[in-house]
Design a protein around this motif. Structure first.
Motif, PDB file in Angstrom:
ATOM      1  N   ILE A 201       0.949  -6.379   1.926  1.00  0.00           N
ATOM      2  CA  ILE A 201      -0.274  -7.181   1.896  1.00  0.00           C
ATOM      3  C   ILE A 201       0.100  -8.572   1.394  1.00  0.00           C
ATOM      4  O   ILE A 201       0.670  -8.726   0.316  1.00  0.00           O
ATOM      5  CB  ILE A 201      -1.331  -6.564   0.965  1.00  0.00           C
ATOM      6  CG1 ILE A 201      -1.665  -5.141   1.423  1.00  0.00           C
ATOM      7  CG2 ILE A 201      -2.585  -7.435   0.934  1.00  0.00           C
ATOM      8  CD1 ILE A 201      -2.566  -4.398   0.464  1.00  0.00           C
TER       9      ILE A 201
ATOM     10  N   TYR B 255      -7.713  -5.821   3.662  1.00  0.00           N
ATOM     11  CA  TYR B 255      -7.599  -4.749   2.661  1.00  0.00           C
ATOM     12  C   TYR B 255      -8.563  -4.912   1.494  1.00  0.00           C
ATOM     13  O   TYR B 255      -8.830  -3.973   0.768  1.00  0.00           O
ATOM     14  CB  TYR B 255      -6.170  -4.703   2.104  1.00  0.00           C
ATOM     15  CG  TYR B 255      -5.162  -4.326   3.148  1.00  0.00           C
ATOM     16  CD1 TYR B 255      -4.883  -2.998   3.422  1.00  0.00           C
ATOM     17  CD2 TYR B 255      -4.494  -5.305   3.878  1.00  0.00           C
ATOM     18  CE1 TYR B 255      -3.959  -2.656   4.394  1.00  0.00           C
ATOM     19  CE2 TYR B 255      -3.570  -4.966   4.845  1.00  0.00           C
ATOM     20  CZ  TYR B 255      -3.312  -3.648   5.096  1.00  0.00           C
ATOM     21  OH  TYR B 255      -2.404  -3.306   6.060  1.00  0.00           O
TER      22      TYR B 255
ATOM     23  N   THR C 280       0.846  -1.198   0.000  1.00  0.00           N
ATOM     24  CA  THR C 280       0.000   0.000   0.000  1.00  0.00           C
ATOM     25  C   THR C 280       0.876   1.241   0.000  1.00  0.00           C
ATOM     26  O   THR C 280       1.995   1.227   0.524  1.00  0.00           O
ATOM     27  CB  THR C 280      -0.895   0.049   1.247  1.00  0.00           C
ATOM     28  OG1 THR C 280      -0.061   0.192   2.409  1.00  0.00           O
ATOM     29  CG2 THR C 280      -1.760  -1.174   1.371  1.00  0.00           C
TER      30      THR C 280
END
Length: 73
Positions: free
Chosen positions: A58, A66, A17
């Motif tokens: 992630i 997410y 991210t």
């Protein structure tokens, strides 16, 4: 990409991210440098060579935190 991680895609095993405003930081620093300005009120007056922005890895272990199926792909 998140769906690929959830599906166990062997080529897409992780994603990172980045804050959507990271370009604003870059532009602000570029303007300061161009104008030969410094950081007023900070210990280090010169512009830093490196700035680390918040980013999260992630993986299959946390992708559900997410993933939003209604998000624009």
């Amino acid at each position: 990409m998140l769906q690929k991680i959830m599906d166990g895609d062997k080529l897409v095993r992780a994603n990172v991210t980045y804050p959507p405003d990271c370009i604003a930081t870059a532009i602000g620093l570029a303007i300061l440098g161009y104008n030969k300005q410094t950081f007023e009120g900070f210990y280090q007056k010169k512009l830093p060579l490196r700035i680390i922005l918040s980013a999260e890895l992630i993986t299959a272990e946390n992708v559900a935190d997410y993933y939003n199926p209604d998000e624009v792909n």
